[in-house]
Structures are given as structure tokens and as C-alpha cells.
Design a protein around this motif. Structure first.
Motif, PDB file in Angstrom:
ATOM      1  N   GLY A  32       1.073  -1.222  -0.103  1.00 11.14           N
ATOM      2  CA  GLY A  32       0.048  -0.291   0.027  1.00 11.14           C
ATOM      3  C   GLY A  32       0.747   1.175  -0.025  1.00 11.14           C
ATOM      4  O   GLY A  32       0.328   2.177   0.588  1.00 11.14           O
ATOM      5  N   LEU A  33       1.998   1.407  -0.647  1.00  5.74           N
ATOM      6  CA  LEU A  33       2.950   2.293  -0.814  1.00  5.74           C
ATOM      7  C   LEU A  33       2.283   3.681  -0.917  1.00  5.74           C
ATOM      8  O   LEU A  33       1.575   3.942  -2.325  1.00  5.74           O
ATOM      9  N   GLY A  34       2.062   4.600  -0.090  1.00  9.44           N
ATOM     10  CA  GLY A  34       1.687   5.986  -0.241  1.00  9.44           C
ATOM     11  C   GLY A  34       0.156   5.947  -0.097  1.00  9.44           C
ATOM     12  O   GLY A  34      -0.537   7.223  -0.249  1.00  9.44           O
ATOM     13  N   PHE A  35      -0.676   5.067   0.351  1.00 10.59           N
ATOM     14  CA  PHE A  35      -1.944   4.887   0.190  1.00 10.59           C
ATOM     15  C   PHE A  35      -2.268   4.896   1.838  1.00 10.59           C
ATOM     16  O   PHE A  35      -1.447   4.668   2.619  1.00 10.59           O
ATOM     17  N   HIS A  36      -3.566   5.114   2.155  1.00  7.93           N
ATOM     18  CA  HIS A  36      -4.018   5.031   3.486  1.00  7.93           C
ATOM     19  C   HIS A  36      -3.745   3.650   4.072  1.00  7.93           C
ATOM     20  O   HIS A  36      -3.800   3.678   5.360  1.00  7.93           O
ATOM     21  N   TRP A  37      -3.687   2.675   3.696  1.00  2.00           N
ATOM     22  CA  TRP A  37      -3.618   1.305   4.192  1.00  2.00           C
ATOM     23  C   TRP A  37      -2.101   0.981   4.221  1.00  2.00           C
ATOM     24  O   TRP A  37      -1.889  -0.462   4.384  1.00  2.00           O
ATOM     25  N   GLU A  38      -1.245   1.828   3.825  1.00  2.00           N
ATOM     26  CA  GLU A  38       0.381   1.404   3.899  1.00  2.00           C
ATOM     27  C   GLU A  38       0.626   0.654   5.317  1.00  2.00           C
ATOM     28  O   GLU A  38       0.331   1.200   6.402  1.00  2.00           O
ATOM     29  N   ARG A  39       1.211  -0.520   5.144  1.00  2.00           N
ATOM     30  CA  ARG A  39       1.669  -1.295   6.315  1.00  2.00           C
ATOM     31  C   ARG A  39       2.715  -2.052   5.716  1.00  2.00           C
ATOM     32  O   ARG A  39       2.905  -2.660   4.841  1.00  2.00           O
ATOM     33  N   ALA A  40       3.564  -2.587   7.092  1.00  2.00           N
ATOM     34  CA  ALA A  40       4.477  -3.936   6.744  1.00  2.00           C
ATOM     35  C   ALA A  40       3.947  -5.241   7.047  1.00  2.00           C
ATOM     36  O   ALA A  40       2.974  -5.267   8.199  1.00  2.00           O
ATOM     37  N   ILE A  41       4.189  -5.962   6.368  1.00  2.00           N
ATOM     38  CA  ILE A  41       3.406  -7.498   6.594  1.00  2.00           C
ATOM     39  C   ILE A  41       4.735  -8.578   6.553  1.00  2.00           C
ATOM     40  O   ILE A  41       5.749  -8.405   6.025  1.00  2.00           O
ATOM     41  N   GLU A  42       4.291  -9.778   7.095  1.00  2.79           N
ATOM     42  CA  GLU A  42       5.244 -10.908   7.022  1.00  2.79           C
ATOM     43  C   GLU A  42       4.663 -11.532   5.674  1.00  2.79           C
ATOM     44  O   GLU A  42       3.439 -11.814   5.434  1.00  2.79           O
ATOM     45  N   SER A  43       5.400 -12.060   4.709  1.00  2.00           N
ATOM     46  CA  SER A  43       5.097 -12.800   3.533  1.00  2.00           C
ATOM     47  C   SER A  43       6.154 -14.040   3.239  1.00  2.00           C
ATOM     48  O   SER A  43       7.163 -13.883   3.668  1.00  2.00           O
ATOM     49  N   LYS A  44       5.544 -15.068   2.630  1.00  2.00           N
ATOM     50  CA  LYS A  44       6.399 -16.323   2.290  1.00  2.00           C
ATOM     51  C   LYS A  44       6.595 -16.128   0.843  1.00  2.00           C
ATOM     52  O   LYS A  44       5.548 -16.246  -0.165  1.00  2.00           O
ATOM     53  N   LEU A  45       7.868 -16.013   0.265  1.00  2.00           N
ATOM     54  CA  LEU A  45       8.142 -15.876  -1.055  1.00  2.00           C
ATOM     55  C   LEU A  45       8.665 -16.947  -1.750  1.00  2.00           C
ATOM     56  O   LEU A  45       9.686 -17.322  -1.306  1.00  2.00           O
ATOM     57  N   PRO A  46       8.043 -17.763  -2.936  1.00  2.00           N
ATOM     58  CA  PRO A  46       8.534 -18.840  -3.384  1.00  2.00           C
ATOM     59  C   PRO A  46       9.485 -18.386  -4.388  1.00  2.00           C
ATOM     60  O   PRO A  46       9.623 -17.027  -4.707  1.00  2.00           O
ATOM     61  N   GLY A  47      10.454 -19.280  -4.950  1.00  2.00           N
ATOM     62  CA  GLY A  47      11.164 -18.873  -6.090  1.00  2.00           C
ATOM     63  C   GLY A  47      12.473 -18.233  -5.363  1.00  2.00           C
ATOM     64  O   GLY A  47      12.936 -18.504  -4.183  1.00  2.00           O
ATOM     65  N   GLU A  48      13.296 -17.461  -6.389  1.00  5.61           N
ATOM     66  CA  GLU A  48      14.509 -17.092  -5.848  1.00  5.61           C
ATOM     67  C   GLU A  48      14.097 -15.687  -5.498  1.00  5.61           C
ATOM     68  O   GLU A  48      13.414 -14.941  -5.894  1.00  5.61           O
ATOM     69  N   VAL A  49      14.935 -15.312  -4.470  1.00  8.30           N
ATOM     70  CA  VAL A  49      14.917 -13.831  -3.732  1.00  8.30           C
ATOM     71  C   VAL A  49      16.330 -13.334  -3.973  1.00  8.30           C
ATOM     72  O   VAL A  49      17.220 -13.831  -3.117  1.00  8.30           O
TER      73      VAL A  49
END
Length: 364
Positions: A32-49
Motif C-alpha cells: 500500500g505504498l503511499g495509500f492510507h492502508w500502507e503497512r508492513a507484513i510478513e510474507s512467504k516468497l517462493p522461488g529466488e529472492v
């Protein structure tokens, strides 16, 4: 063949990652970059990072397209949404992503204007470098594997490989927004000054939930929207106000312009749905023309207005204030998510939904 897509991901501060056996755990993905719901979350990312050189999107996640789509559909909508709507979303998310990785939707920034008395600009794929799409509302929401659900997996599996094509055989640029407010918009009102195939301005009765019983309307919205999207009645109608002082501050901090005291605002040009695409701002030190729709939304609110389908009424108080009455949530081009979900609840299948929102499209 399952194509590979690369996704740019923003983080809150330095990326905080832990490697698991099947995925990487990112503890501070920023959404939510720049929006009213902007927040940090925990995520599980498949593949390469791996790390990116982009100043905003610090990480790149490289993964198979169909896995990406499971994450996108789960991030955009709740798994409780009707299955035919989830199928429709799988097809448009796949079509849009295929347009990016194939280069058929590789837009340029020509037509943007940055002058003393005029700012005409927008955000699109051409603003990214080093990856195909970003993980936020600027492209499609991508919040990793934490959103997985059997219904979403079924929507992806049962539509595997299906994309939308125009009568000329081109991949449709399948834009979508949260709520069109009763009429969809054309491409040129929001991005480059041209029209895209199968993206028309059409009347949409489906996102108007006002006739529903309050408990039924609440059930519909909770089945469709994420928790941070709830709270504005779906965005069909809304109003807000802004003072001239806040306008002056927004002009300085967001656009680098100082017009002195703001005296008035006038919508000079609108799109086919009535969305403002060019705003004239009158100040003591001069005037400024501002567009397109996203820039207008940024000016008139602390983060963004829900939509630019607005009317503006001036009140000569001290300071001057402006009442803004609006309809819709988002740019309004292409599929209306709330309207499409309502169609599914009324018994329409995903092909009928797509044919309604992308007239003339072919599914193959």
C-alpha cells in the motif's frame, strides 16, 4: 510451459529475510505504498529472492508465472469470494502479466509534461527498471504464499493458460480497479493519450450495492475485500473535504509548486465516465494545470482520493475549503472487482463476466 516472472518488492527498512526449505520468509514487506492502508507484513516468497538496485523496490522475487498468479489472486481478493469471480481474476491477472513479460505492453513515458504551469504525468510499467512488475497496487498486489486457499488454487488450475485477446489477436491490457462507481473509464484518461482494445467506458450496475439489505451488503463486501480495504462501503459513493491550507502544503510537498494561497479549483477536462483528468488550480502566485487522474487524487487528499470521478464545491470560509463528492475506488478502467464479484454471486460465469467488462474480447 510455465513462464518466469520477476517481481520488485518494497520493504520497511532493510530487508529482513529468513530462508526456509520451500520459500523465503520476508518479515517486513511494505504494501500500500503511499495509500492510507500502507503497512508492513510478513510474507512467504517462493522461488529466488535477491537484492535489487532500485531505491524503492529493494528485493526481486523470481518465480513461475502460475505460482505468481496464485499469490496475486489471493492478495487481491479474499478466498471467500465466489469461484467464478476468482476464475475471472485469474484470467485477467495472467493476461496482464503475460503482456509485461512478453513486452507487448511495454509502454513509454512520452507525453508527460513537467512545466512551470503544467504537470501532466502518470505511473505505469515504464516507470520500473530491472524487473517485470512490482508487488503493490501500482501493478498487481503480490503478498506471497500466505494467502493460499483451495478455492484460489482451483481458480488458477481450471483456467490454466487462458488469456484475453482482442479481435486483432493482441493480448488485452486487462486493467482492473476496486469499484468503478457505476461507469468504467477509458485508458487515455489515466495513462498515455491513446485507447486500448476492449477497454471501453460502459455503464456498470453491478457495483451499486445500495439496494441490498445491510447485512447482505456486509456479507458481500467481507467476502470480497481484504480487512484493510473494508470500512468505506465499497467505495461506490463517498465524500470528503480539504482546506486551501492543506492544498497548498500538498502542492509543495508532492509536486514542488508554491502558488501561494489557493483561491479556487476547476475541473477542465473529464474522461468518458466523468473522472477528472485535468484540474486547474488558481493561486495568488499563479495557476497550475494538473493531470492525469492519479495526480489529481494525490493533490486532493493526504494520500489519495478513492477516485477522480468527483464534483468540487467551494466554501469561502477562512481558510477556504472544498467539499468533494465522489464515486468509485481506483482508476475505473477495465474490470470492476466489486461489480464482477456481484455478477458471480448472481450466477454469471467467468466468461460472461470477462465479456461484459472487456467487450469484444476472446478467451483462449
Amino acid at each position: 510451459m510455465n513462464r518466469i516472472i520477476s517481481v520488485g518488492i518494497a520493504t520497511s527498512g532493510e530487508p529482513h529475510i529468513k530462508k526456509d526449505r520451500d520459500y523465503s520468509i520476508l518479515y517486513n514487506q511494505l504494501i500500500g505504498l503511499g495509500f492510507h492502508w500502507e503497512r508492513a507484513i510478513e510474507s512467504k516468497l517462493p522461488g529466488e529472492v535477491f537484492n535489487s538496485k532500485d531505491p524503492v523496490y529493494q528485493l526481486i522475487n523470481r518465480l513461475p508465472l502460475e505460482t505468481y498468479l496464485e499469490c496475486v489472486v489471493g492478495s487481491e481478493m479474499n478466498p471467500d469470494a465466489p469461484i467464478e469471480f476468482l476464475k475471472a481474476h485469474a484470467v485477467i491477472s495472467r493476461s496482464w502479466a503475460m503482456g509485461k513479460i512478453s513486452g507487448s505492453h511495454n509502454y513509454e513515458a512520452s507525453g508527460k509534461i513537467f512545466a512551470k504551469d503544467q504537470i501532466i504525468t502518470w505511473e505505469d510499467t515504464c516507470d520500473h527498471r530491472g524487473f517485470d512488475v512490482c508487488a503493490d497496487d501500482h501493478c498487481q498486489r503480490y503478498q506471497g504464499l500466505q494467502q493460499m486457499d483451495p478455492a484460489i488454487k482451483e481458480a488458477i488450475r481450471s483456467t490454466a493458460g487462458l488469456c484475453l485477446y482482442s479481435p486483432k489477436g493482441n493480448l488485452v491490457d486487462t486493467r482492473f480497479s476496486k469499484c468503478c462507481g457505476g461507469r468504467t473509464e477509458v485508458f487515455s484518461s489515466c495513462w498515455q493519450s491513446r485507447e486500448e482494445e476492449c477497454l471501453e467506458s460502459l455503464d456498470d450496475p453491478w457495483c451499486n450495492l445500495s439496494a441490498l439489505d445491510p447485512s447482505e451488503k456486509d456479507r458481500v463486501l467481507k467476502a470480497i475485500l481484504k480487512d484493510y480495504d473494508l470500512g468505506n462501503d465499497g467505495g461506490y459513493r463517498w465524500q470528503t473535504e480539504i482546506s486551501s491550507e492543506d492544498l497548498e502544503e500538498n502542492l509543495k510537498t508532492k509536486f514542488g509548486r508554491d502558488l501561494g494561497k489557493i483561491k479556487d479549483l476547476k475541473i477542465i477536462e473529464s474522461g468518458q465516465s466523468g473522472r477528472a483528468k485535468l484540474l486547474r488550480i488558481y493561486g495568488e502566485k499563479g495557476e497550475l494545470y494538473l493531470g492525469k487522474e492519479l495526480m489529481i487524487r494525490r493533490l486532493l487528499a493526504p494520500s489519495h482520493l478513492y477516485s477522480s470521478r468527483i464534483t468540487i464545491q467551494k466554501f469561502s470560509d477562512h481558510p477556504v475549503r472544498f467539499l468533494i463528492e465522489g464515486r468509485g475506488w481506483g482508476h475505473g478502467v477495465g474490470l470492476c472487482q466489486i461489480g464482477a464479484a456481484r455478477m458471480a454471486l448472481e450466477g454469471y460465469d467467468f466468461k460472461e463476466i470477462l465479456s461484459f467488462y472487456y467487450p469484444g474480447c476472446q478467451i483462449r
